[in-house]
Write a protein that holds these residues in place. Structure first.
Motif, PDB file in Angstrom:
ATOM      1  N   ASN A 384      40.189  27.712  36.041  1.00  0.00           N
ATOM      2  CA  ASN A 384      38.965  28.518  36.137  1.00  0.00           C
ATOM      3  C   ASN A 384      38.483  28.933  34.753  1.00  0.00           C
ATOM      4  O   ASN A 384      37.287  28.913  34.469  1.00  0.00           O
ATOM      5  N   LYS A 387      36.802  26.063  33.324  1.00  0.00           N
ATOM      6  CA  LYS A 387      35.525  25.727  33.981  1.00  0.00           C
ATOM      7  C   LYS A 387      34.421  26.740  33.699  1.00  0.00           C
ATOM      8  O   LYS A 387      33.264  26.392  33.586  1.00  0.00           O
ATOM      9  N   TYR A 388      34.818  28.037  33.670  1.00  0.00           N
ATOM     10  CA  TYR A 388      33.778  29.079  33.629  1.00  0.00           C
ATOM     11  C   TYR A 388      33.644  29.777  32.276  1.00  0.00           C
ATOM     12  O   TYR A 388      33.147  30.882  32.217  1.00  0.00           O
ATOM     13  N   ASP A 413      39.582  34.653  29.140  1.00  0.00           N
ATOM     14  CA  ASP A 413      38.595  33.758  28.515  1.00  0.00           C
ATOM     15  C   ASP A 413      37.451  34.599  27.976  1.00  0.00           C
ATOM     16  O   ASP A 413      37.346  35.792  28.279  1.00  0.00           O
ATOM     17  N   ILE A 418      31.903  37.953  35.100  1.00  0.00           N
ATOM     18  CA  ILE A 418      31.557  37.978  36.531  1.00  0.00           C
ATOM     19  C   ILE A 418      30.820  39.287  36.828  1.00  0.00           C
ATOM     20  O   ILE A 418      31.277  40.350  36.395  1.00  0.00           O
ATOM     21  N   LEU A 426      35.861  37.813  45.208  1.00  0.00           N
ATOM     22  CA  LEU A 426      36.410  36.636  44.528  1.00  0.00           C
ATOM     23  C   LEU A 426      37.606  36.002  45.215  1.00  0.00           C
ATOM     24  O   LEU A 426      37.771  34.795  45.219  1.00  0.00           O
ATOM     25  N   TYR A 431      34.953  31.584  48.804  1.00  0.00           N
ATOM     26  CA  TYR A 431      33.924  32.303  48.042  1.00  0.00           C
ATOM     27  C   TYR A 431      33.631  31.577  46.725  1.00  0.00           C
ATOM     28  O   TYR A 431      34.536  31.239  45.966  1.00  0.00           O
ATOM     29  N   ARG A 432      32.362  31.323  46.459  1.00  0.00           N
ATOM     30  CA  ARG A 432      31.939  30.785  45.169  1.00  0.00           C
ATOM     31  C   ARG A 432      30.690  31.549  44.753  1.00  0.00           C
ATOM     32  O   ARG A 432      29.778  31.713  45.551  1.00  0.00           O
ATOM     33  N   SER A 433      30.651  32.007  43.523  1.00  0.00           N
ATOM     34  CA  SER A 433      29.484  32.779  43.105  1.00  0.00           C
ATOM     35  C   SER A 433      28.263  31.853  43.069  1.00  0.00           C
ATOM     36  O   SER A 433      28.375  30.672  42.731  1.00  0.00           O
ATOM     37  N   SER A 436      27.707  29.773  39.865  1.00  0.00           N
ATOM     38  CA  SER A 436      28.508  28.601  39.507  1.00  0.00           C
ATOM     39  C   SER A 436      28.458  27.518  40.572  1.00  0.00           C
ATOM     40  O   SER A 436      28.852  26.391  40.336  1.00  0.00           O
ATOM     41  N   GLY A 442      33.813  22.822  42.526  1.00  0.00           N
ATOM     42  CA  GLY A 442      34.944  23.646  42.982  1.00  0.00           C
ATOM     43  C   GLY A 442      34.919  23.784  44.487  1.00  0.00           C
ATOM     44  O   GLY A 442      33.966  23.350  45.150  1.00  0.00           O
ATOM     45  N   SER A 443      35.975  24.393  45.041  1.00  0.00           N
ATOM     46  CA  SER A 443      36.073  24.515  46.500  1.00  0.00           C
ATOM     47  C   SER A 443      36.049  25.968  46.967  1.00  0.00           C
ATOM     48  O   SER A 443      35.920  26.242  48.147  1.00  0.00           O
ATOM     49  N   GLY A 444      36.223  26.920  46.043  1.00  0.00           N
ATOM     50  CA  GLY A 444      36.293  28.332  46.438  1.00  0.00           C
ATOM     51  C   GLY A 444      37.630  28.685  47.067  1.00  0.00           C
ATOM     52  O   GLY A 444      37.760  29.717  47.722  1.00  0.00           O
ATOM     53  N   GLY A 446      40.722  28.336  45.143  1.00  0.00           N
ATOM     54  CA  GLY A 446      41.727  28.611  44.118  1.00  0.00           C
ATOM     55  C   GLY A 446      42.226  30.050  44.104  1.00  0.00           C
ATOM     56  O   GLY A 446      43.425  30.302  44.190  1.00  0.00           O
ATOM     57  N   LEU A 447      41.305  31.017  44.045  1.00  0.00           N
ATOM     58  CA  LEU A 447      41.726  32.415  43.915  1.00  0.00           C
ATOM     59  C   LEU A 447      42.335  32.943  45.218  1.00  0.00           C
ATOM     60  O   LEU A 447      43.210  33.803  45.203  1.00  0.00           O
TER      61      LEU A 447
HETATM   62  P1  ADP Z   1      36.349  27.549  42.587  1.00  0.00           P
HETATM   63  O1  ADP Z   1      36.648  27.656  41.142  1.00  0.00           O
HETATM   64  O2  ADP Z   1      36.834  26.283  43.186  1.00  0.00           O
HETATM   65  O3  ADP Z   1      34.913  27.837  42.905  1.00  0.00           O
HETATM   66  P2  ADP Z   1      38.004  29.903  42.907  1.00  0.00           P
HETATM   67  O4  ADP Z   1      38.503  30.559  44.155  1.00  0.00           O
HETATM   68  O5  ADP Z   1      39.012  29.498  41.897  1.00  0.00           O
HETATM   69  O6  ADP Z   1      37.147  28.670  43.389  1.00  0.00           O
HETATM   70  O7  ADP Z   1      36.986  30.902  42.232  1.00  0.00           O
HETATM   71  C1  ADP Z   1      36.003  31.555  43.011  1.00  0.00           C
HETATM   72  C2  ADP Z   1      34.792  31.949  42.165  1.00  0.00           C
HETATM   73  O8  ADP Z   1      35.182  32.959  41.221  1.00  0.00           O
HETATM   74  C3  ADP Z   1      34.251  30.825  41.311  1.00  0.00           C
HETATM   75  O9  ADP Z   1      33.323  30.033  42.035  1.00  0.00           O
HETATM   76  C4  ADP Z   1      33.597  31.562  40.160  1.00  0.00           C
HETATM   77  O10 ADP Z   1      32.293  31.963  40.542  1.00  0.00           O
HETATM   78  C5  ADP Z   1      34.432  32.824  40.015  1.00  0.00           C
HETATM   79  N1  ADP Z   1      35.409  32.737  38.894  1.00  0.00           N
HETATM   80  C6  ADP Z   1      36.718  32.425  38.993  1.00  0.00           C
HETATM   81  N2  ADP Z   1      37.311  32.462  37.782  1.00  0.00           N
HETATM   82  C7  ADP Z   1      36.350  32.796  36.897  1.00  0.00           C
HETATM   83  C8  ADP Z   1      36.322  33.007  35.464  1.00  0.00           C
HETATM   84  N3  ADP Z   1      37.415  32.871  34.709  1.00  0.00           N
HETATM   85  N4  ADP Z   1      35.129  33.368  34.906  1.00  0.00           N
HETATM   86  C9  ADP Z   1      34.016  33.516  35.655  1.00  0.00           C
HETATM   87  N5  ADP Z   1      33.977  33.332  36.997  1.00  0.00           N
HETATM   88  C10 ADP Z   1      35.126  32.982  37.613  1.00  0.00           C
END
Ligand code: ADP
Length: 511
Positions: A384, A387-388, A413, A418, A426, A431-433, A436, A442-444, A446-447
């Motif tokens: 993440n 990616k972000y 990072d 956010i 999150l 959930y995906r913002s 992004s 992404g799949s939403g 990971g977290l």
């Molecule tokens: P994915 O990355 O596959 O979308 P995650 O569950 O890992 O799914 O993350 C969910 C959402 O949280 C992401 O879509 C992103 O919007 C936000 N996010 C996660 N990590 C970060 C980060 N380090 N900086 C900014 N936004 C983040």
């Protein structure tokens, strides 16, 4: 002691305090002025008298508010059920500091009285009305359970008994938690709602979407549920549960996700082969390739790694949802584990122009972890951060002991950060913002996975983020010694923990 005497005793203590305190304050002020200042005794007396008068007014207002609040709530309950359409809200018992029990029981009696009067107005005797009500409940095509104040089942209608595939005598008189083995998709369980009702409410109702029921430890039924609560109800019917069978809807969704899981599972073997051959090519002919072909090779390798991470996340979430993700905790050098994860991600980071550094506190104790799943936790967090993090390049992973003696790891990072408003969401599944969603793949999941795995290790996850200034995700792990102590030295064989996306209802079953 009945509720009224307890209320009267508390009020008399308040009254005594309200009478004595201003006098004490006045005398103290007078003594202080007399001894510490050069003021004339008359002036001191006037000042002390003024302070006394202010204290009396303040005490009077607090006393008036406290003693009249229960009356106000009872009055509000009467207005609430009054036939006139005045839309008065139900009284909020949480707002009462003194006399809450008195108001709760009085309000409940008022509600009962009104409902029995309504029956009488229909020209029926109480027993006729009761018979008719029982007949009505019995004939309902949904499962109805009525519980007493100890949560024992008083009534289970015909549909309820057949839903559980049992007989009435095996259900009636038993505690609801012995009969209904419920699981919910969040902490909002039947148990937590009832706890809140007992403490704060006279009457309440609640609904749950998609709950699960396990019968004989195997058969699972899926449904929606509604419940109503009425404290100290004269009929003894304190809680009514209604179960709406939704197996046909939820099982279709299950089949769809099983199909996806099956398909994704089939990707694993060819993917592993692909990664193996890429590595082999890099080792065998990497040196002979020109720069352009080396770059192709690197991109292929990174894409295969990304696909692997995606496949692992999907499969693990499927296991979580079925409560089948079993972890085996062993002693591990946490600094070493972090180094390995960072190494495995270095190519992915490099391709995106990022640099990952690791700072570990010297002398950190060994952690109690399930290597594979913790590898995924850290991979998801660093992934993440890669990616972000936008244009910024530095990602820092830190690990050390926190003030509770647990191992705390953070991934920081300097990316876009956010917004405060979405932080609470999150860690929920899918959930995906919206920012992004289209820009970053992404799949939403990971977290959601990170939170569930860390929770099964006995740790917590948190995030600190500011828009425009980057994010820090952190989580805690227990030192191995702590787990070993808790398990009375049996940790050598590995501690088994289950990670689940479903929360079991009764606290005894909660992990
Ligand atoms: P994915 O990355 O596959 O979308 P995650 O569950 O890992 O799914 O993350 C969910 C959402 O949280 C992401 O879509 C992103 O919007 C936000 N996010 C996660 N990590 C970060 C980060 N380090 N900086 C900014 N936004 C983040």
């Amino acid at each position: 002691m009945n509720h009224f005497s307890s209320f009267r005793n508390k009020i008399s203590i308040y009254l005594l305090t309200a009478m004595v305190t201003p006098g004490v304050i006045g005398v103290c002020v007078y003594m202080v002025l007399e001894h510490l200042t050069d003021l004339q005794p008359v002036v001191s007396l006037v000042v002390a008298g003024t302070v006394y008068a202010i204290a009396i007014v303040a005490a009077h207002s607090v006393l008036l508010d406290t003693s009249l609040r229960p009356l106000e709530m009872i009055w509000q309950a009467v207005w609430h059920i009054s036939p006139e359409k005045n839309n008065a809200p139900a009284p909020k018992l949480k707002e009462i500091n003194v006399g809450r029990e008195l108001v709760a029981s009085t309000v409940s009696q008022i509600y009962d009285f009104v409902s029995s009067n309504k029956n009488a107005a229909g020209g029926q005797t109480n027993s006729e009305a009761l018979d008719q009500r029982n007949e009505f409940i019995e004939s309902l095509p949904v499962s109805v359970f009525i519980l007493d104040k100890d949560w024992n089942i008083k009534t289970a209608n015909k549909s309820a008994v057949s839903y559980l595939d049992t007989e009435p005598q095996k259900v009636v008189g038993r505690n609801v938690n012995d009969i209904l083995h419920l699981s919910f998709s969040s902490e909002d369980t039947l148990d937590s709602w009832l706890e809140d009702c007992v403490e704060n409410k006279a009457t309440d109702s609640h609904t749950w979407e998609h709950a699960k029921l396990t019968i004989d430890g195997k058969k699972v039924k899926q449904f929606d549920m509604a419940a109503s609560y009425s404290k100290d109800n004269v009929s003894g019917n304190e809680v009514v549960l209604v179960i709406f069978d939704r197996e046909n809807i939820y099982s279709v969704a299950d089949q769809a996700s099983s199909y996806v899981t099956l398909a994704v599972h089939e990707l694993r073997t060819p993917l592993t082969m692909l990664r193996g051959y890429i590595e082999l090519f890099e080792d065998e002919i990497g040196e002979q390739l020109d720069d352009e072909h080396k770059e192709f090779m690197r991109k292929m390798s990174v894409s295969a790694q990304n696909l692997s991470a995606f496949v692992n996340n999907i499969l693990n979430v499927a296991k979580l949802d079925e409560n089948e993700l079993v972890l085996n905790l062993h002693e591990a050098d946490w600094g070493q584990s972090l180094t390995e994860v960072i190494e495995s991600l270095s190519l992915r980071a490099e391709v995106k122009g990022k640099h990952i550094s690791l700072e570990t506190e010297p002398g950190m104790p060994a952690a109690g972890i399930d290597q594979i799943s913790m590898h995924e936790v850290v991979t998801n967090l660093i992934d993440n951060a890669i990616k972000y993090s936008g244009q910024s390049s530095e990602i820092v992973v830190r690990a050390g002991l926190n003030s509770d003696g647990d191992i705390e790891t953070t991934v920081q990072d300097q990316g876009n950060g956010i917004p405060e408003s979405v932080i609470g969401e999150l860690f929920t599944k899918f959930y995906r913002s919206h920012r992004s969603k289209n820009a970053v793949p992404g799949s939403g999941l990971g977290l959601y996975l990170v939170k569930s795995i860390v929770a099964a290790h006995g740790g917590n996850v948190w995030v600190k983020s500011k828009e425009g200034q980057g994010s820090t995700f952190g989580f805690t792990l227990q030192p191995y010694a702590k787990i070993n102590e808790e398990s009375k030295g049996k940790a050598n064989e590995g501690i088994e923990r289950q990670a689940g996306g479903w929360i079991k209802n009764h606290s005894l079953y909660r992990r």
